[in-house]
Design a protein around this motif. Structure first.
Motif, PDB file in Angstrom:
ATOM      1  N   LYS A  25     -67.036 -18.672 -75.737  1.00 14.60           N
ATOM      2  CA  LYS A  25     -68.476 -18.727 -74.968  1.00 14.60           C
ATOM      3  C   LYS A  25     -69.544 -18.157 -75.896  1.00 14.60           C
ATOM      4  O   LYS A  25     -69.152 -17.170 -76.938  1.00 14.60           O
ATOM      5  N   ILE A  83     -62.580 -18.587 -67.949  1.00 18.67           N
ATOM      6  CA  ILE A  83     -62.243 -17.101 -67.581  1.00 18.67           C
ATOM      7  C   ILE A  83     -63.263 -16.754 -67.085  1.00 18.67           C
ATOM      8  O   ILE A  83     -63.338 -15.198 -67.190  1.00 18.67           O
ATOM      9  N   MET A 167     -58.644  -7.655 -67.024  1.00 17.36           N
ATOM     10  CA  MET A 167     -59.409  -6.900 -68.147  1.00 17.36           C
ATOM     11  C   MET A 167     -59.245  -5.573 -67.965  1.00 17.36           C
ATOM     12  O   MET A 167     -59.575  -4.902 -66.653  1.00 17.36           O
ATOM     13  N   MET A 210     -57.721  -8.588 -75.218  1.00 16.42           N
ATOM     14  CA  MET A 210     -59.167  -9.133 -75.933  1.00 16.42           C
ATOM     15  C   MET A 210     -58.965  -8.557 -77.170  1.00 16.42           C
ATOM     16  O   MET A 210     -58.048  -7.793 -77.734  1.00 16.42           O
ATOM     17  N   SER A 211     -60.158  -9.016 -77.875  1.00 18.50           N
ATOM     18  CA  SER A 211     -60.089  -8.324 -79.158  1.00 18.50           C
ATOM     19  C   SER A 211     -59.858  -6.862 -79.606  1.00 18.50           C
ATOM     20  O   SER A 211     -59.069  -6.814 -80.492  1.00 18.50           O
ATOM     21  N   ARG A 226     -56.653 -13.300 -74.913  1.00 14.39           N
ATOM     22  CA  ARG A 226     -57.968 -13.808 -74.709  1.00 14.39           C
ATOM     23  C   ARG A 226     -59.049 -13.405 -75.854  1.00 14.39           C
ATOM     24  O   ARG A 226     -59.073 -12.298 -75.698  1.00 14.39           O
ATOM     25  N   ILE A 227     -59.138 -13.997 -77.070  1.00 12.58           N
ATOM     26  CA  ILE A 227     -59.775 -13.530 -78.213  1.00 12.58           C
ATOM     27  C   ILE A 227     -60.902 -14.057 -78.602  1.00 12.58           C
ATOM     28  O   ILE A 227     -60.994 -15.367 -79.038  1.00 12.58           O
ATOM     29  N   GLY A 228     -62.138 -13.448 -78.636  1.00 16.80           N
ATOM     30  CA  GLY A 228     -63.202 -14.186 -78.831  1.00 16.80           C
ATOM     31  C   GLY A 228     -63.841 -13.449 -80.221  1.00 16.80           C
ATOM     32  O   GLY A 228     -63.653 -14.173 -81.268  1.00 16.80           O
ATOM     33  N   THR A 229     -64.485 -12.254 -80.116  1.00 24.05           N
ATOM     34  CA  THR A 229     -64.960 -11.728 -81.402  1.00 24.05           C
ATOM     35  C   THR A 229     -64.184 -11.746 -82.705  1.00 24.05           C
ATOM     36  O   THR A 229     -64.856 -11.803 -83.756  1.00 24.05           O
ATOM     37  N   ARG A 235     -70.918 -12.057 -80.455  1.00 21.90           N
ATOM     38  CA  ARG A 235     -71.501 -13.064 -79.781  1.00 21.90           C
ATOM     39  C   ARG A 235     -73.109 -12.443 -79.829  1.00 21.90           C
ATOM     40  O   ARG A 235     -73.711 -11.484 -79.703  1.00 21.90           O
TER      41      ARG A 235
HETATM   42  C1  LIG Z   1     -65.593 -12.573 -73.374  1.00 20.66           C
HETATM   43  C2  LIG Z   1     -64.317 -12.530 -72.771  1.00 20.66           C
HETATM   44  C3  LIG Z   1     -63.023 -12.260 -73.374  1.00 20.66           C
HETATM   45  C4  LIG Z   1     -63.087 -12.260 -75.222  1.00 20.66           C
HETATM   46  O1  LIG Z   1     -63.601 -10.913 -75.600  1.00 20.66           O
HETATM   47  P1  LIG Z   1     -63.608 -10.649 -77.202  1.00 20.66           P
HETATM   48  O2  LIG Z   1     -63.957  -9.061 -76.917  1.00 20.66           O
HETATM   49  O3  LIG Z   1     -64.871 -11.191 -77.879  1.00 20.66           O
HETATM   50  O4  LIG Z   1     -62.406 -10.922 -77.640  1.00 20.66           O
HETATM   51  C5  LIG Z   1     -61.565 -12.171 -72.834  1.00 20.66           C
HETATM   52  N1  LIG Z   1     -61.609 -12.351 -71.552  1.00 20.66           N
HETATM   53  C6  LIG Z   1     -62.816 -12.500 -70.866  1.00 20.66           C
HETATM   54  C7  LIG Z   1     -62.478 -12.685 -69.392  1.00 20.66           C
HETATM   55  C8  LIG Z   1     -63.824 -12.473 -71.233  1.00 20.66           C
HETATM   56  O5  LIG Z   1     -65.263 -12.809 -70.659  1.00 20.66           O
END
Ligand SMILES: *Cc1c(COP(=O)(O)O)cnc(C)c1O
Length: 237
Positions: A25, A83, A167, A210-211, A226-229, A235
């Motif tokens: 995202k 998600i 979360m 997450m991260s 679930r890993i973004g950053t 972001r």
């Molecule tokens: C954005 C998001 C993540 C990823 O978060 P990071 O801290 O960037 O890894 C994971 N789960 C959900 C539901 C999110 O909205």
């Protein structure tokens, strides 16, 4: 560090049984393709319009790219998960393209996904999102609501219940994060040990971490993180 190195570094920490979901995202398709080039195949998005636009863009690009060795169109081996909060009027932008909705946060949404599946003739894989954080602003079903859906009598013929998503509270206090993960892990174990039923036959996924907290989530039995950053960088909102 680049996206490929970031993915490599995370993979070293993940047991081979844990699925890495790359949260893309707010990041452009270009970055998704870079991760794809590094072998990543599972991606997650949280905003319907943004996701839909990326799907269309990807379809456009794939026309100009050679087919996969299997003969399938390029990029068709990407597995998309949703998600984010999904409003009923947006489900058409999302459901046709995802292999899983991880963020079912109300009975109403679940019923709507089920009804959509009945009309389209397909089954949707879902995770029920449990509200485990202490922040009231976070969404999700209560533990009671989850038990009622999974163990109660209501049928959802076009839903495949695959597991739970949660979360943790956004905090530096590790004990709070552990308490949140422990809550969802207990619920998950309780449901897994319930008498066998049609509804629970594919119930096996626990999507936590997450991260900032995935190492802790692994201790609580995460099967997906679930890993973004940590993959794509911060972001820009
Ligand atoms: C954005 C998001 C993540 C990823 O978060 P990071 O801290 O960037 O890894 C994971 N789960 C959900 C539901 C999110 O909205």
């Amino acid at each position: 560090m680049g996206i490929a190195e970031n993915i490599e570094k995370i993979k070293v920490e993940l047991p081979s049984t844990v699925k890495l979901v790359a949260v893309s995202k707010f990041h452009p398709l270009e970055n998704i393709l870079e991760a794809y080039g590094a072998g990543q195949r599972v991606f997650a998005e949280s905003r319907p319009q943004e996701f839909h636009a990326k799907i269309l863009e990807l379809q456009e690009i794939s026309k100009g790219v050679e087919k996969l060795s299997t003969g399938a169109p390029a990029f068709s081996d990407i597995e998309w998960h949703f998600i984010g909060h999904l409003q009923s009027n947006k489900i058409k932008l999302v459901l046709p393209y995802v292999s899983m909705v991880q963020s079912v946060d109300s009975l109403k949404l679940l019923e709507e996904i089920d009804a959509w599946g009945a009309r389209e003739g397909c089954i949707t894989n879902v995770l029920l999102e449990a509200h485990i954080a202490s922040e009231m602003t976070k969404s999700g079903l209560s533990i009671n609501e989850i038990e009622e859906i999974l163990l109660g009598g209501q049928e959802f013929p076009n839903i495949c219940f695959r597991g739970l998503m949660g979360m943790a509270t956004f905090t530096d206090d590790e004990s709070v994060i552990r308490a949140d993960f422990s809550k969802i892990k207990n619920l998950f174990d309780r449901i897994c040990s319930a008498p066998a039923s049609e509804k629970l036959k594919d119930f096996s996924e626990l999507s936590i971490g997450m991260s900032d907290d995935f190492e802790i989530a692994l201790e609580y039995g995460a099967t997906m993180v679930r890993i973004g950053t940590d993959i794509f960088g911060p972001r820009v909102y």
